[in-house]
Enzyme design. Structure first.
Site, PDB file in Angstrom:
ATOM      1  N   ALA A 112      60.718  32.051   1.967  1.00  0.00           N
ATOM      2  CA  ALA A 112      62.021  32.697   2.052  1.00  0.00           C
ATOM      3  C   ALA A 112      63.099  31.806   2.655  1.00  0.00           C
ATOM      4  O   ALA A 112      64.287  32.050   2.472  1.00  0.00           O
ATOM      5  CB  ALA A 112      61.909  33.982   2.876  1.00  0.00           C
ATOM      6  N   LYS A 113      62.687  30.806   3.422  1.00  0.00           N
ATOM      7  CA  LYS A 113      63.608  29.859   4.062  1.00  0.00           C
ATOM      8  C   LYS A 113      64.733  30.579   4.810  1.00  0.00           C
ATOM      9  O   LYS A 113      65.906  30.236   4.698  1.00  0.00           O
ATOM     10  CB  LYS A 113      64.187  28.880   3.039  1.00  0.00           C
ATOM     11  CG  LYS A 113      63.115  28.020   2.355  1.00  0.00           C
ATOM     12  CD  LYS A 113      63.741  27.044   1.382  1.00  0.00           C
ATOM     13  CE  LYS A 113      62.679  26.187   0.710  1.00  0.00           C
ATOM     14  NZ  LYS A 113      61.825  26.970  -0.225  1.00  0.00           N
ATOM     15  N   ARG A 114      64.379  31.550   5.622  1.00  0.00           N
ATOM     16  CA  ARG A 114      65.366  32.331   6.353  1.00  0.00           C
ATOM     17  C   ARG A 114      65.815  31.580   7.615  1.00  0.00           C
ATOM     18  O   ARG A 114      65.045  30.835   8.222  1.00  0.00           O
ATOM     19  CB  ARG A 114      64.799  33.691   6.740  1.00  0.00           C
ATOM     20  CG  ARG A 114      64.469  34.597   5.562  1.00  0.00           C
ATOM     21  CD  ARG A 114      65.706  34.913   4.737  1.00  0.00           C
ATOM     22  NE  ARG A 114      65.458  35.981   3.780  1.00  0.00           N
ATOM     23  CZ  ARG A 114      65.433  35.835   2.467  1.00  0.00           C
ATOM     24  NH1 ARG A 114      65.649  34.638   1.935  1.00  0.00           N
ATOM     25  NH2 ARG A 114      65.212  36.861   1.675  1.00  0.00           N
TER      26      ARG A 114
END
Length: 294
Positions: A112-114
Site C-alpha cells: 500500500a506504501k502508506r
C-alpha cells in the site's frame, strides 16, 4: 536448501498464538524458501489470462494465485492500487484475497506504501494492522518521506499486534535517487536503514518486524551509500526478480552477507505462467529453487 522444499513437500506453518511478524517470516523462509509472489492484477495480465478487466475477473485472478502458490512461497504481496482502481468492489476483493491467504497459511504483505502524519497515519495503521480490520494483513509497505518518525502509529501497532512493516528505503526506479541518495555517506536511505535498525532492537529472534524495501536491481548503490543491511536485523523485501531483470545471482552479489534476510519478490515472471494452477506452481517452484541454489 530447506529439506522440505528440496523434497518437494508443501509445508504448512503450524497455527498458534501470533508471534512477531519477523519470527513468523523467518520460519516461513526457512520452510519454503525466500520467495514472495506479487499479486498484481494489471489489465494486461488479466487479458493474457483470458479475463475481463472487471471485479469478477479480479477476484478469480487473485484467488487463483493464492491457491497456486500458498504452500510454495513465504509470502504473497497484493498490489493495493490495482484493487483500488475498481473502487469499493475492488477493495472488497482485496479483503477476500487477504482472508484467503490467511486461511491458506501464507503470510501477506499489503503493498500500500502508506505514509502520513498524526491521526491520518494512525488511521492507515488501524486499517492495515489492527486485529479485526477487514484489511488487516500480516504486514504493510510504508513510505517514510514525511520523516521516519511519522510512521510511529504503524510501528507501534505492528509491534502490539504481531504484524510487520516494510519501509521504503532504496528503490530501483531512476527517480528515487533524487531523494534517497541525497546526502552521500549520510544519505536519506542510510538514515532510514539506521532508524529501522533502532526499531528492531525491540525484537528478539533472527529477524525483527521492521523490514526495508530495497530494489533487486539497485546494483552497487548499497556500497556507494554505505548502507549496512546486516545491522538492520530485519527482512529485506527486494522487488524486481524475474521480469524486471534481476536474477538470483544478482541478488547474491547485490546484498552480499545480508542475502539470508532477503525476501525476493517476483510478480509478472510468475503470473505470466497462468491461468492454470499447474503453470503457476511450476513457475513458482522454478523461481524459488533458483533462489535456494548456490
Amino acid at each position: 536448501m530447506p529439506e522440505s522444499a528440496a523434497a518437494g513437500q508443501q509445508p504448512v506453518l503450524s497455527p498458534g498464538p501470533r508471534q512477531p511478524f519477523g519470527s513468523r517470516l523467518a520460519a516461513a523462509m526457512a520452510a519454503r524458501g525466500p520467495l514472495c509472489v506479487g499479486i498484481d492484477p494489471h489489465p494486461g495480465l488479466l487479458a493474457d489470462w483470458g479475463l475481463n478487466d472487471d471485479v469478477a475477473s479480479l477476484e478469480r485472478f487473485s484467488l487463483t494465485v493464492v491457491e497456486a502458490v500458498a504452500t510454495l512461497a513465504a509470502a504473497v504481496k497484493p498490489q493495493v492500487a490495482l484493487y483500488e482502481r475498481h473502487g469499493s468492489a475492488g477493495i472488497a476483493v482485496l479483503e477476500r484475497t487477504l482472508a484467503a491467504a490467511s486461511d491458506a497459511g501464507v503470510l501477506s504483505i499489503a503493498d500500500a506504501k502508506r505514509g502520513d502524519i498524526g491521526s491520518t497515519m494512525a488511521a492507515y495503521a488501524d486499517a492495515w494492522l489492527r486485529d479485526g480490520s477487514a484489511l488487516a494483513a500480516d504486514s504493510v509497505t510504508l513510505s517514510p518521506y514525511l520523516g521516519f518518525e511519522s510512521l510511529r502509529p504503524a510501528l507501534d501497532l505492528a509491534a502490539e499486534s504481531g504484524r510487520g512493516v516494510f519501509v521504503l528505503a532504496l528503490t530501483s526506479n531512476p527517480e528515487g535517487k533524487s531523494v534517497q541518495h541525497v546526502g552521500g555517506s549520510e544519505s536519506v536511505a542510510r538514515r532510514i536503514a539506521e532508524a529501522a535498525a533502532e526499531e528492531n532492537r525491540r525484537y528478539s529472534g533472527s529477524l525483527g518486524s521492521v523490514g526495508l524495501v530495497v530494489g533487486a536491481t539497485i546494483g552497487g548503490a548499497l556500497v556507494e551509500l554505505g548502507l549496512d543491511l546486516d545491522a538492520v536485523h530485519g527482512p529485506i523485501l527486494a522487488p524486481g526478480l524475474g521480469a524486471q531483470g534481476a536474477t538470483p545471482a544478482d541478488l547474491r552479489a547485490t546484498f552480499g552477507t545480508a542475502y539470508p534476510a532477503v525476501l525476493a519478490t517476483s510478480s509478472r515472471g510468475i503470473l505470466a505462467a497462468g491461468p492454470t494452477i499447474a503453470g503457476l506452481r511450476s513457475a513458482t517452484e522454478s523461481t524459488r529453487n533458483g533462489l535456494l541454489e548456490g
